[in-house]
Structures are given as structure tokens and as C-alpha cells.
Design a protein around this motif. Structure first.
Motif, mmCIF file in Angstrom:
data_model
loop_
_atom_site.group_PDB
_atom_site.id
_atom_site.type_symbol
_atom_site.label_atom_id
_atom_site.label_comp_id
_atom_site.label_asym_id
_atom_site.label_seq_id
_atom_site.Cartn_x
_atom_site.Cartn_y
_atom_site.Cartn_z
ATOM 1 N N ARG A 25 0.824 -1.204 0.000
ATOM 2 C CA ARG A 25 0.000 0.000 0.000
ATOM 3 C C ARG A 25 0.863 1.260 0.000
ATOM 4 O O ARG A 25 0.515 2.264 -0.610
ATOM 5 N N GLU A 26 2.006 1.207 0.682
ATOM 6 C CA GLU A 26 2.916 2.362 0.735
ATOM 7 C C GLU A 26 3.460 2.729 -0.640
ATOM 8 O O GLU A 26 3.862 3.863 -0.863
ATOM 9 N N VAL A 27 3.487 1.778 -1.563
ATOM 10 C CA VAL A 27 3.953 2.070 -2.922
ATOM 11 C C VAL A 27 2.784 2.077 -3.909
ATOM 12 O O VAL A 27 2.977 1.978 -5.117
ATOM 13 N N GLY A 28 1.570 2.176 -3.376
ATOM 14 C CA GLY A 28 0.397 2.335 -4.225
ATOM 15 C C GLY A 28 -0.151 1.067 -4.845
ATOM 16 O O GLY A 28 -0.833 1.118 -5.864
ATOM 17 N N ILE A 29 0.128 -0.068 -4.237
ATOM 18 C CA ILE A 29 -0.337 -1.345 -4.792
ATOM 19 C C ILE A 29 -1.264 -2.022 -3.781
ATOM 20 O O ILE A 29 -0.935 -2.131 -2.601
ATOM 21 N N VAL A 30 -2.415 -2.477 -4.277
ATOM 22 C CA VAL A 30 -3.366 -3.212 -3.443
ATOM 23 C C VAL A 30 -3.641 -4.550 -4.113
ATOM 24 O O VAL A 30 -4.035 -4.596 -5.278
ATOM 25 N N LEU A 31 -3.367 -5.625 -3.388
ATOM 26 C CA LEU A 31 -3.714 -6.969 -3.838
ATOM 27 C C LEU A 31 -4.924 -7.396 -3.015
ATOM 28 O O LEU A 31 -4.777 -7.834 -1.866
ATOM 29 N N PRO A 32 -6.140 -7.255 -3.563
ATOM 30 C CA PRO A 32 -7.337 -7.500 -2.770
ATOM 31 C C PRO A 32 -7.475 -8.931 -2.258
ATOM 32 O O PRO A 32 -8.134 -9.158 -1.252
ATOM 33 N N SER A 33 -6.858 -9.882 -2.895
ATOM 34 C CA SER A 33 -6.991 -11.284 -2.485
ATOM 35 C C SER A 33 -5.851 -11.756 -1.592
ATOM 36 O O SER A 33 -5.769 -12.929 -1.261
ATOM 37 N N LEU A 34 -4.959 -10.870 -1.188
ATOM 38 C CA LEU A 34 -3.820 -11.231 -0.345
ATOM 39 C C LEU A 34 -4.319 -11.814 0.975
ATOM 40 O O LEU A 34 -5.143 -11.213 1.659
ATOM 41 N N ASP A 66 1.465 -21.481 11.844
ATOM 42 C CA ASP A 66 2.430 -22.411 11.271
ATOM 43 C C ASP A 66 3.513 -21.651 10.517
ATOM 44 O O ASP A 66 3.225 -20.842 9.642
ATOM 45 N N ALA A 67 4.758 -21.928 10.847
ATOM 46 C CA ALA A 67 5.879 -21.237 10.190
ATOM 47 C C ALA A 67 5.958 -21.549 8.701
ATOM 48 O O ALA A 67 6.594 -20.818 7.945
ATOM 49 N N TYR A 68 5.320 -22.633 8.270
ATOM 50 C CA TYR A 68 5.378 -23.016 6.865
ATOM 51 C C TYR A 68 4.075 -22.742 6.115
ATOM 52 O O TYR A 68 3.882 -23.220 5.010
ATOM 53 N N ALA A 69 3.201 -21.968 6.722
ATOM 54 C CA ALA A 69 1.961 -21.590 6.048
ATOM 55 C C ALA A 69 2.308 -20.794 4.793
ATOM 56 O O ALA A 69 3.301 -20.065 4.751
ATOM 57 N N LEU A 70 1.500 -20.952 3.774
ATOM 58 C CA LEU A 70 1.722 -20.235 2.526
ATOM 59 C C LEU A 70 0.925 -18.944 2.506
ATOM 60 O O LEU A 70 -0.161 -18.850 3.067
ATOM 61 N N VAL A 71 1.478 -17.945 1.837
ATOM 62 C CA VAL A 71 0.789 -16.677 1.633
ATOM 63 C C VAL A 71 0.242 -16.692 0.218
ATOM 64 O O VAL A 71 0.978 -16.901 -0.741
ATOM 65 N N ASP A 72 -1.045 -16.489 0.102
ATOM 66 C CA ASP A 72 -1.716 -16.453 -1.196
ATOM 67 C C ASP A 72 -1.760 -15.003 -1.655
ATOM 68 O O ASP A 72 -2.439 -14.174 -1.052
ATOM 69 N N LEU A 73 -1.010 -14.691 -2.716
ATOM 70 C CA LEU A 73 -0.977 -13.327 -3.226
ATOM 71 C C LEU A 73 -2.228 -12.991 -4.024
ATOM 72 O O LEU A 73 -2.531 -11.827 -4.237
ATOM 73 N N GLY A 74 -2.938 -14.008 -4.452
ATOM 74 C CA GLY A 74 -4.197 -13.786 -5.159
ATOM 75 C C GLY A 74 -4.000 -13.340 -6.596
ATOM 76 O O GLY A 74 -2.927 -13.465 -7.174
ATOM 77 N N ARG A 75 -5.063 -12.805 -7.132
ATOM 78 C CA ARG A 75 -5.051 -12.372 -8.523
ATOM 79 C C ARG A 75 -5.063 -10.853 -8.569
ATOM 80 O O ARG A 75 -5.504 -10.189 -7.640
ATOM 81 N N CYS A 76 -4.562 -10.304 -9.676
ATOM 82 C CA CYS A 76 -4.607 -8.855 -9.861
ATOM 83 C C CYS A 76 -4.763 -8.555 -11.343
ATOM 84 O O CYS A 76 -4.500 -9.406 -12.192
ATOM 85 N N ASN A 77 -5.173 -7.341 -11.632
ATOM 86 C CA ASN A 77 -5.359 -6.962 -13.032
ATOM 87 C C ASN A 77 -4.035 -6.505 -13.653
ATOM 88 O O ASN A 77 -3.004 -6.408 -12.974
ATOM 89 N N LEU A 78 -4.070 -6.219 -14.922
ATOM 90 C CA LEU A 78 -2.872 -5.835 -15.672
ATOM 91 C C LEU A 78 -2.209 -4.587 -15.103
ATOM 92 O O LEU A 78 -0.983 -4.513 -14.994
#
Length: 77
Positions: free
Chosen positions: A28-37, A48-60
Motif C-alpha cells: 500500500r505504501e507504494v500504491g499497490i493493493v492486492l485484494p486477495s492477499l 504455522d511457520a510453513y503456512a503459505l501466503v496467497d498473493l491472489g489475482r490482480c489486473n494488468l
């Protein structure tokens, strides 16, 4: 040897939820929002230390801004 005080941004996240929150703020500090993060609910629990982070989808537009920010950073961690 003197102990160095670290800020939240300098130390590794302690939970997957904290990692997601910190990534969301940094983006957000650099103007980017990943709504599905989010923490991937199928990989593990938030603690869990090995949990995955889902970055989700974003537009072009978001993908292009993200690439530009990464290029400007020079890949430094």
C-alpha cells in the motif's frame, strides 16, 4: 556487544498473518493493493511457520505497477 533494537519491518514476521499484514502495508505504501492477499487456508494455520501466503489475482495495471516497483528496488532485500 551491544544489542540492536529492531523495528517491526526489520525482523522476520512471527506468524503468517503478521507476514500478510506487513506485506499489505508495504504494498500500500507504494500504491499497490492486492485484494486477495491472505494466508492460504489450505496450507496450514496462521501460526504455522510453513503456512503459505496467497498473493491472489490482480489486473494488468496492478501487475505492471508491481513490476515497476520491483525494478526500481533493484532486487535488494
Amino acid at each position: 556487544m551491544e544489542a540492536k533494537e529492531t523495528t517491526v519491518g526489520e525482523r522476520p514476521a512471527r506468524t503468517a498473518g503478521e507476514a500478510v499484514d506487513r506485506l499489505r502495508v508495504a504494498l500500500r505504501e507504494v500504491g499497490i493493493v492486492l485484494p486477495s492477499l491472505r494466508v492460504d487456508p489450505l496450507s496450514a494455520s496462521d501460526e504455522d511457520a510453513y503456512a503459505l501466503v496467497d498473493l491472489g489475482r490482480c489486473n494488468l495495471g496492478v501487475a505492471s505497477r508491481l513490476a515497476a516497483v520491483l525494478r526500481r528496488s533493484g532486487g535488494a532485500a
